[in-house]
Design an enzyme around this catalytic site. Structure first.
Site, PDB file in Angstrom:
ATOM      1  N   PRO A  41      20.763 -13.572  14.261  1.00 55.03           N
ATOM      2  CA  PRO A  41      20.125 -12.639  14.910  1.00 55.03           C
ATOM      3  C   PRO A  41      19.838 -12.847  16.402  1.00 55.03           C
ATOM      4  O   PRO A  41      20.074 -11.935  17.163  1.00 55.03           O
ATOM      5  CB  PRO A  41      18.937 -12.077  13.973  1.00 55.03           C
ATOM      6  CG  PRO A  41      18.923 -12.725  12.724  1.00 55.03           C
ATOM      7  CD  PRO A  41      19.999 -14.064  13.006  1.00 55.03           C
ATOM      8  N   ARG A  78      43.090 -12.046  12.385  1.00 58.07           N
ATOM      9  CA  ARG A  78      44.216 -10.983  12.590  1.00 58.07           C
ATOM     10  C   ARG A  78      44.674 -11.462  14.227  1.00 58.07           C
ATOM     11  O   ARG A  78      45.841 -10.796  14.406  1.00 58.07           O
ATOM     12  CB  ARG A  78      43.626  -9.654  12.722  1.00 58.07           C
ATOM     13  CG  ARG A  78      42.322  -9.320  13.483  1.00 58.07           C
ATOM     14  CD  ARG A  78      41.909  -8.019  12.851  1.00 58.07           C
ATOM     15  NE  ARG A  78      42.776  -6.862  13.489  1.00 58.07           N
ATOM     16  CZ  ARG A  78      43.160  -6.503  14.821  1.00 58.07           C
ATOM     17  NH1 ARG A  78      42.619  -7.309  15.673  1.00 58.07           N
ATOM     18  NH2 ARG A  78      44.009  -5.769  14.916  1.00 58.07           N
ATOM     19  N   ASP A  98      45.038  -2.150  20.027  1.00 61.08           N
ATOM     20  CA  ASP A  98      43.949  -1.784  19.341  1.00 61.08           C
ATOM     21  C   ASP A  98      43.044  -1.113  20.205  1.00 61.08           C
ATOM     22  O   ASP A  98      42.980  -1.233  21.433  1.00 61.08           O
ATOM     23  CB  ASP A  98      43.322  -3.305  18.977  1.00 61.08           C
ATOM     24  CG  ASP A  98      43.589  -3.550  17.718  1.00 61.08           C
ATOM     25  OD1 ASP A  98      44.264  -2.774  16.820  1.00 61.08           O
ATOM     26  OD2 ASP A  98      43.192  -4.823  17.355  1.00 61.08           O
TER      27      ASP A  98
HETATM   28  C1  9D3 Z   1      12.049 -11.496   8.366  1.00 60.53           C
HETATM   29  C2  9D3 Z   1      13.376 -11.916   9.051  1.00 60.53           C
HETATM   30  N1  9D3 Z   1      13.776 -11.997  10.261  1.00 60.53           N
HETATM   31  C3  9D3 Z   1      13.187 -11.387  11.235  1.00 60.53           C
HETATM   32  C4  9D3 Z   1      13.633  -9.893  11.293  1.00 60.53           C
HETATM   33  C5  9D3 Z   1      14.297 -13.048  10.664  1.00 60.53           C
HETATM   34  C6  9D3 Z   1      15.744 -13.092  10.072  1.00 60.53           C
HETATM   35  C7  9D3 Z   1      16.134 -14.283   9.762  1.00 60.53           C
HETATM   36  C8  9D3 Z   1      17.359 -14.344   9.013  1.00 60.53           C
HETATM   37  C9  9D3 Z   1      16.506 -12.023   9.990  1.00 60.53           C
HETATM   38  C10 9D3 Z   1      17.668 -11.970   9.537  1.00 60.53           C
HETATM   39  C11 9D3 Z   1      18.197 -13.219   8.800  1.00 60.53           C
HETATM   40  C12 9D3 Z   1      19.409 -13.332   8.306  1.00 60.53           C
HETATM   41  N2  9D3 Z   1      20.475 -12.800   9.077  1.00 60.53           N
HETATM   42  C13 9D3 Z   1      21.485 -13.511   9.803  1.00 60.53           C
HETATM   43  O1  9D3 Z   1      21.395 -14.662   9.438  1.00 60.53           O
HETATM   44  C14 9D3 Z   1      22.572 -13.240  10.853  1.00 60.53           C
HETATM   45  C15 9D3 Z   1      22.514 -11.942  11.553  1.00 60.53           C
HETATM   46  C16 9D3 Z   1      21.724 -10.349  11.187  1.00 60.53           C
HETATM   47  O2  9D3 Z   1      20.798 -10.465  10.221  1.00 60.53           O
HETATM   48  N3  9D3 Z   1      22.099  -9.696  11.815  1.00 60.53           N
HETATM   49  C17 9D3 Z   1      23.208  -9.721  12.691  1.00 60.53           C
HETATM   50  N4  9D3 Z   1      23.820 -10.727  12.778  1.00 60.53           N
HETATM   51  C18 9D3 Z   1      23.620 -11.788  12.217  1.00 60.53           C
HETATM   52  S1  9D3 Z   1      24.576 -13.329  12.311  1.00 60.53           S
HETATM   53  C19 9D3 Z   1      23.443 -13.753  11.017  1.00 60.53           C
END
Ligand code: 9D3
Length: 252
Positions: free
Chosen positions: A89, A154, A169
């Site tokens: 994230p 793709r 696209d």
């Molecule tokens: C309480 C959790 N977190 C604070 C909001 C941290 C957190 C850790 C792990 C939030 C999500 C995750 C799992 N998500 C991913 O590994 C992830 C992700 C996503 O959640 N949203 C957009 N892109 C991605 S890329 C990896």
């Protein structure tokens, strides 16, 4: 393109990789995906992959040792030459330009996080790029890894039958797509726009371009700043007032 995926849940990948274009790309030899279960690289009796965060706080953190062991074992001497991507994230926002950039590599590694996250030393000393697929909260990095694989695959030469399809696209020209229609010419009283039935190719092209510009202005105006606009496109935009936009948005 070869992709090594490091995950605690390899089963998540089975369905998506076994259907449609991702399946065909693998059969064609354009894509290969190797799934590696990080749990197989634990050395303790209980195969533990997570632990409590130092300093306290909720949730569990993925331990660094099995991740390093897995990536170093699988990549071996290639490790310094392969982008090691952590879907996260906190990463750079994924887009079509980044998909193109990644598609230019011949090998990638994707590390899928679970729990509250991965030990920071994985990011610092193993990962080369962190990529987010958007501002919403998922349960782990597996679905984002599949999104990256899908968007990259793709773009690989020969994967899409029609080479023009990727150029035409949405997002390739910086505009949203024009509306598409197929038979029947009238469905439940709703007719296909006359110009599309006319056989006038230049008029069709002009109508589609106008629709794409108008739609982008209505739904994603920020894209227009980066789009390749012709003088005709700009003239059309001049006719679109914010008030007219609200009207159109409501009536679809
Ligand atoms: C309480 C959790 N977190 C604070 C909001 C941290 C957190 C850790 C792990 C939030 C999500 C995750 C799992 N998500 C991913 O590994 C992830 C992700 C996503 O959640 N949203 C957009 N892109 C991605 S890329 C990896």
């Amino acid at each position: 393109m070869h992709v090594d995926v490091f995950t605690l849940f390899p089963g998540i990948f089975d369905g998506p990789l076994d259907e449609s274009i991702l399946k065909r790309a693998q059969e064609m030899g354009r894509l290969s995906v190797a799934l590696h279960n990080v749990r197989d690289y634990t050395t303790d009796k209980h195969h533990i992959t997570d632990d409590y965060p130092y300093g306290g706080g909720g949730g569990m953190i993925m331990k660094p040792e099995p991740i390093f062991a897995a990536v170093e074992d699988v990549l071996g001497a290639a490790l310094p030459h392969v982008p090691i991507i952590l879907p996260s994230p906190q990463g750079r926002l994924f887009n079509q330009a980044l998909a193109r950039e990644l598609a230019a590599h011949e090998r990638l590694a994707l590390i899928c996080g679970r729990y509250e996250g991965v030990d920071e030393r994985v990011r610092q000393f193993l990962v080369t790029d962190e990529i987010s697929i958007g501002d919403y909260v998922l349960t782990g990095g597996e679905l984002p890894a599949l999104v990256l694989i899908d968007a990259i695959t793709r773009l690989l030469p020969g994967v899409l039958g029609n080479a023009g399809a990727t150029l035409d696209d949405s997002h390739a020209n910086g505009l949203l797509e024009y509306p598409h229609y197929t038979r029947p010419a009238e469905f439940r009283g709703h007719a296909v726009p006359e110009v599309l039935l006319s056989g006038h190719h230049a008029q069709v092209a002009s109508w589609r371009r106008q629709q794409a510009v108008r739609r982008t202005w209505e739904r994603r105006p920020e894209l227009l700043e980066q789009a390749d606009l012709t003088p005709e496109d700009r003239a059309l935009l001049e006719t679109l007032t914010p008030q007219a936009g609200e009207k159109r948005a409501k009536s679809g």
